[in-house]
Scaffold this active site. Structure first.
Site, PDB file in Angstrom:
ATOM      1  N   SER A 188       0.669  -1.082   0.022  1.00  0.00           N
ATOM      2  CA  SER A 188       0.050  -0.027   0.165  1.00  0.00           C
ATOM      3  C   SER A 188       0.789   1.337   0.081  1.00  0.00           C
ATOM      4  O   SER A 188       1.532   1.308  -0.906  1.00  0.00           O
ATOM      5  CB  SER A 188      -0.951  -0.041   1.056  1.00  0.00           C
ATOM      6  OG  SER A 188      -1.900   0.615   1.292  1.00  0.00           O
ATOM      7  N   ASP A 201     -10.150  -5.431  -3.215  1.00  0.00           N
ATOM      8  CA  ASP A 201      -9.458  -4.624  -2.376  1.00  0.00           C
ATOM      9  C   ASP A 201     -10.515  -3.441  -2.347  1.00  0.00           C
ATOM     10  O   ASP A 201     -10.537  -2.685  -3.433  1.00  0.00           O
ATOM     11  CB  ASP A 201      -8.169  -4.308  -3.119  1.00  0.00           C
ATOM     12  CG  ASP A 201      -7.385  -3.338  -2.086  1.00  0.00           C
ATOM     13  OD1 ASP A 201      -7.868  -2.325  -1.545  1.00  0.00           O
ATOM     14  OD2 ASP A 201      -6.077  -3.438  -2.127  1.00  0.00           O
ATOM     15  N   HIS A 235      -7.258  -5.968   0.863  1.00  0.00           N
ATOM     16  CA  HIS A 235      -6.111  -5.197   1.189  1.00  0.00           C
ATOM     17  C   HIS A 235      -5.357  -5.711   2.348  1.00  0.00           C
ATOM     18  O   HIS A 235      -4.542  -5.094   2.599  1.00  0.00           O
ATOM     19  CB  HIS A 235      -6.649  -3.961   1.245  1.00  0.00           C
ATOM     20  CG  HIS A 235      -5.573  -2.744   1.100  1.00  0.00           C
ATOM     21  ND1 HIS A 235      -4.974  -2.408  -0.213  1.00  0.00           N
ATOM     22  CD2 HIS A 235      -4.929  -1.903   1.778  1.00  0.00           C
ATOM     23  CE1 HIS A 235      -4.130  -1.620  -0.035  1.00  0.00           C
ATOM     24  NE2 HIS A 235      -3.961  -1.226   1.241  1.00  0.00           N
TER      25      HIS A 235
END
Lengths: 292, 292
Positions: B158, B236, B271
């Protein structure tokens, strides 16, 4: 009752399967409980095969169903072997008994997988019945693909290692195999166990404690032959503080032909999930031998 | 300064190596910082071989050096490959700037691996220099067995995926390979990036933002050829909210022969660290190809 229904709280795809969190109302514990399931890839196919073996993991003091799911490193091996991992919580939750949240080793997060007989704990703290009977019923009702009642094994860590050994030895034939990481092996003779058993069972009749002591049970076990794997780190602070006493279990098992306990002392390992992560693949492979 | 010395805070044996937590005073960030190292088994031998390859892992928003160590599932593969994993924190800590702890996506836990130019952030928030220069210096001084400066690669998740891509593309030849899980690929065009870059860099001159945008850098990259692996879950939430924009990175890389970006869309993954755990072994194997 608003939250009495069994429900899926969340799920995450992982290693081709699903890591899922469920909640339900437990009539044994008289509170809402959470548990986690790792569904291996084969069990999430449609139609699912009817007999995914079930491996229960019991956590230690202060843990919830989350610790093993996030830090246990077991899912890759479980996915490959096609085993479902079942992770219950470690005690009733939110039942508001006086003193419930005052110490890390008694009350919340410290159910010790027994049925309390002393008030007020006996009203809620019945984790033995919950794990042996109620939770498998919930699984059976909701996941027909799981081989609940026919292909089950059990393992755990520390207090959960104690739970796994006690449940396996007191339910002969029920669990195909048992294993543990740094289990509390002889609770009637260690500070954690004496505190918990005094609180939950009272100390008027200490023979009642023996039903929840793996070393006592290992001496008298007379069920079908069962193999047990125990990993214990040599650098475990609780080993040094005489909370775990694996040598007592090993000695009891050595005198009983119905029980084969392999105790592996792991050089330099401690009591943490880093230790569990290192050897969990061995444990999955061990249980797979008996379940598949 | 009492806590200026580099020191070992704790260590746990894991997969035959050591998972260790260190602290030191950072003169770049002007605060005490923690970082974690997984030392693979070969590097803990005595005498240690002189060239253990180094793989940096940069974490995402709200994380510390702990998340990947406990939930990343990378150590088994790193132990086998003989790679050291280096996990820095995600921002300066405890520097008490106004508003530092007010939001999850700016300030503490959200350093974005850049050098802030706007006051007061420019006094402390210089994670780019910290990860590229200062931390490697600390590693070199304390762990002579690590091949710092000669065999290094980088990956992240991320915001940390953004960091890994930006560091690799803006330091040609420095990192042998780069990879990312669900990276922020085009921060100048997503809400997280616009907020962070406005706060740390100001919005008077938005061309200054481009130095920290992987998609912009991918278009102009002219260094030695580098391979990049990106895994992105299709389920996600931040992909759906247009925070990640992997297609922009893929398009930029497709037009640049010096850069080979493999973008793998992973069906049904989200995620979380469950996603990272699933594919981390692939990433370790990917980096091992270039480092060994």
């Amino acid at each position: 009752m608003a939250d009495s229904a069994f429900k899926l709280v969340s799920s995450n795809r992982m290693f081709g399967g699903l890591m899922a969190l469920y909640s339900h109302y437990s009539s044994v514990l008289k509170c809402t409980m959470e548990f986690r399931v790792f569904h291996p890839p084969t069990s999430t196919e449609s139609p699912a095969p009817a007999s995914t073996p079930v491996l229960y993991y019991l956590s230690g003091l202060t843990c919830t169903s989350e610790n093993f799911a996030t830090k246990g490193y077991a899912q890759a091996a479980a996915a490959k072997a096609g085993l479902a991992l079942i992770c219950p919580d470690t005690s009733p939750r939110g039942v508001d008994l006086p003193g419930e949240d005052e110490s890390y080793d008694f009350g919340s997060g410290a159910g010790f997988y027994l049925n309390a007989t002393r008030d007020p704990w006996s009203q809620h703290y019945r984790m033995y019945d919950y794990v042996v009977d109620e939770l498998p019923g919930v699984l059976k009702a909701n996941f027909p693909e799981l081989a609940v009642g026919s292909k089950e094994a059990i393992f755990g860590h520390s207090m959960g290692g104690h739970g796994a050994l006690v449940l396996a030895l007191s339910n002969p034939g029920r669990y195909a195999s048992a294993s543990a990481f740094a289990p509390i092996c002889n609770p009637i003779n260690c500070p954690w166990g004496v505190k918990a058993f005094t609180g939950y069972l009272g100390d008027d009749d200490k023979t009642a404690w023996e039903a929840y002591d793996a070393s006592v049970l290992a001496r008298s076990y007379a069920g079908p032959k069962i193999d047990v794997l125990v990993d214990q780190g040599t650098d475990d602070q609780f080993l040094k503080e005489h909370q775990l006493l694996p040598e007592t279990l090993a000695a009891a098992a050595a005198a009983n032909d119905q029980l084969d306990v392999e105790l592996r002392m792991q050089d330099g390992y401690d009591h943490s999930y880093y230790f569990i992560a290192t050897f969990v693949e061995d444990h999955i492979a061990f249980h797979a031998k008996y379940l598949l």
